[in-house]
Design a protein around this motif. Sequence first.
Motif, PDB file in Angstrom:
ATOM      1  N   MET A  72       0.875  -1.166   0.000  1.00 38.09           N
ATOM      2  CA  MET A  72       0.000   0.000   0.000  1.00 38.09           C
ATOM      3  C   MET A  72       0.918   1.223   0.000  1.00 38.09           C
ATOM      4  SD  MET A  72      -2.099   2.393   1.310  1.00 38.09           S
ATOM      5  CE  MET A  72      -1.975   2.490   3.080  1.00 38.09           C
ATOM      6  N   GLY A  98      -1.406   4.317  -5.276  1.00 41.99           N
ATOM      7  CA  GLY A  98      -0.352   5.215  -5.733  1.00 41.99           C
ATOM      8  C   GLY A  98       0.407   4.651  -6.913  1.00 41.99           C
ATOM      9  N   HIS A 145      -9.874   1.632  -0.716  1.00 44.23           N
ATOM     10  CA  HIS A 145      -9.502   2.826  -1.480  1.00 44.23           C
ATOM     11  C   HIS A 145      -9.878   2.638  -2.942  1.00 44.23           C
ATOM     12  CE1 HIS A 145      -7.106   6.362  -2.303  1.00 44.23           C
ATOM     13  NE2 HIS A 145      -6.380   5.713  -3.182  1.00 44.23           N
TER      14      HIS A 145
HETATM   15  O1  TUI Z   1      -5.268   0.251  -2.743  1.00 52.20           O
HETATM   16  C1  TUI Z   1      -6.368  -0.193  -2.921  1.00 52.20           C
HETATM   17  N1  TUI Z   1      -7.251  -0.390  -1.948  1.00 52.20           N
HETATM   18  C2  TUI Z   1      -7.034  -0.095  -0.617  1.00 52.20           C
HETATM   19  S1  TUI Z   1      -5.626   0.532   0.053  1.00 52.20           S
HETATM   20  C3  TUI Z   1      -6.327   0.557   1.537  1.00 52.20           C
HETATM   21  S2  TUI Z   1      -5.515   1.125   2.966  1.00 52.20           S
HETATM   22  C4  TUI Z   1      -6.160   2.672   3.125  1.00 52.20           C
HETATM   23  N2  TUI Z   1      -6.748   2.927   4.262  1.00 52.20           N
HETATM   24  C5  TUI Z   1      -7.290   4.126   4.476  1.00 52.20           C
HETATM   25  C6  TUI Z   1      -7.244   5.112   3.515  1.00 52.20           C
HETATM   26  C7  TUI Z   1      -6.667   4.841   2.323  1.00 52.20           C
HETATM   27  C8  TUI Z   1      -6.119   3.592   2.104  1.00 52.20           C
HETATM   28  C9  TUI Z   1      -7.589   0.102   1.490  1.00 52.20           C
HETATM   29  N3  TUI Z   1      -7.960  -0.268   0.272  1.00 52.20           N
HETATM   30  N4  TUI Z   1      -6.788  -0.540  -4.167  1.00 52.20           N
HETATM   31  C10 TUI Z   1      -5.991  -0.325  -5.283  1.00 52.20           C
HETATM   32  C11 TUI Z   1      -6.213   1.018  -5.824  1.00 52.20           C
HETATM   33  N5  TUI Z   1      -5.249   1.812  -6.158  1.00 52.20           N
HETATM   34  N6  TUI Z   1      -7.386   1.619  -6.038  1.00 52.20           N
HETATM   35  C12 TUI Z   1      -7.123   2.856  -6.562  1.00 52.20           C
HETATM   36  C13 TUI Z   1      -5.757   2.947  -6.624  1.00 52.20           C
HETATM   37  C14 TUI Z   1      -4.929   4.006  -7.101  1.00 52.20           C
HETATM   38  C15 TUI Z   1      -5.243   5.328  -6.891  1.00 52.20           C
HETATM   39  C16 TUI Z   1      -4.386   6.328  -7.357  1.00 52.20           C
HETATM   40  C17 TUI Z   1      -3.755   3.673  -7.780  1.00 52.20           C
HETATM   41  C18 TUI Z   1      -2.933   4.661  -8.235  1.00 52.20           C
HETATM   42  C19 TUI Z   1      -3.247   5.969  -8.018  1.00 52.20           C
HETATM   43  O2  TUI Z   1      -2.374   6.843  -8.506  1.00 52.20           O
HETATM   44  C20 TUI Z   1      -2.393   8.179  -8.151  1.00 52.20           C
HETATM   45  C21 TUI Z   1      -1.117   8.767  -8.666  1.00 52.20           C
HETATM   46  O3  TUI Z   1      -0.144   8.718  -7.916  1.00 52.20           O
HETATM   47  O4  TUI Z   1      -1.112   9.159  -9.831  1.00 52.20           O
END
Ligand code: TUI
Length: 312
Positions: A72, A98, A145
């Motif tokens: 994560m 990310g 997320h």
């Molecule tokens: O990561 C997840 N799901 C998650 S992480 C998590 S732990 C957490 N707890 C509290 C608040 C936030 C997180 C719980 N569930 N899924 C994969 C996922 N990745 N979904 C969306 C993304 C993503 C979002 C933005 C991937 C890349 C991204 O890039 C942004 C950038 O840096 O350009």
Amino acid sequence: MFKTELCSLLDIEYPIIQGGMAWVATAELAAAVSNAGGLGLIGCGNAPADVIKEEIKKIKSLTDKPFGANVMLLSPHVNEIMDLLYEEKVPVITTGAGNPGKHIKRFKEIGTKVIPVVPSVALAQRMEKLGADAIVVEGTEAGGHIGELTTMALVPQVVDAVNIPVIAAGGIADGRGLVASLALGAKGVQIGTRFVCTVECTAHESYKETIIKAKDRDAIATGRSTGHPVRLIKNKFAKEFLKLEKEGADVEEIEKFGVGSLRKAVVEGDNKSGSVMAGQISGLINEIKTCEEVIIDIINEAKNVKKSLTEL
Ligand code: TUI
């Protein structure tokens, strides 16, 4: 049947990988999924490297099959976790929340497969250029997320935009979801919520029960106003979180309110004041099964769906 290039890439029997859920995806769950022919993953979440080192030791004692770890990227321990996964030569790494770009190169040198989870076409293309081996495309139906686009709309757009295998995620829990994903051009699926409600999952029984009781509209998104949307089952915590957002509380206060809430739900079993992260497919999940039953049932159902489609 359903042997795709994802199976040969990861050396697994079925094109099913388990979501790398923080706190929930322990070595026990991941080993059970790998032993059943899928790819199990340890969810590193916000844990420090010494905790994950023990989980890796444990999973190696529980399975001889390939397994992975999910990193994560918002974790304060990202760099030490990446160093640990490199030293331990964990065969597969998925990443979430990310951009893992700067970490990919050294893992390629030792043959570790890197599979970023992305919510958009642009990020998928960027990850392919940086050398990702495959990509998990996660729709907003997923738990935890989330991004904005649905699995149905996003998966075929990413399939057309990249040449690496695409794994569909978000809203998938049965054989229909597997066949639908393959129809959209994905080479496999990532499944999270369905694997929470398993015998081998070490999450508190009340977390599993909350998902089993949930109906179609119970998995809602909080945090849209803070830029970190999270899908979870509607309860006291979720309602209070939404209230803070509606009142225009500042982002720092809102984020502080969420700290520790996932642990509270998963470990302590507090399904009122804790954050029960789960996907929109929760309403479809009605019983606890073993991981092997989950996977066998998905494959058998998918075979039947495939057969009935050919009869059309
Ligand atoms: O990561 C997840 N799901 C998650 S992480 C998590 S732990 C957490 N707890 C509290 C608040 C936030 C997180 C719980 N569930 N899924 C994969 C996922 N990745 N979904 C969306 C993304 C993503 C979002 C933005 C991937 C890349 C991204 O890039 C942004 C950038 O840096 O350009």
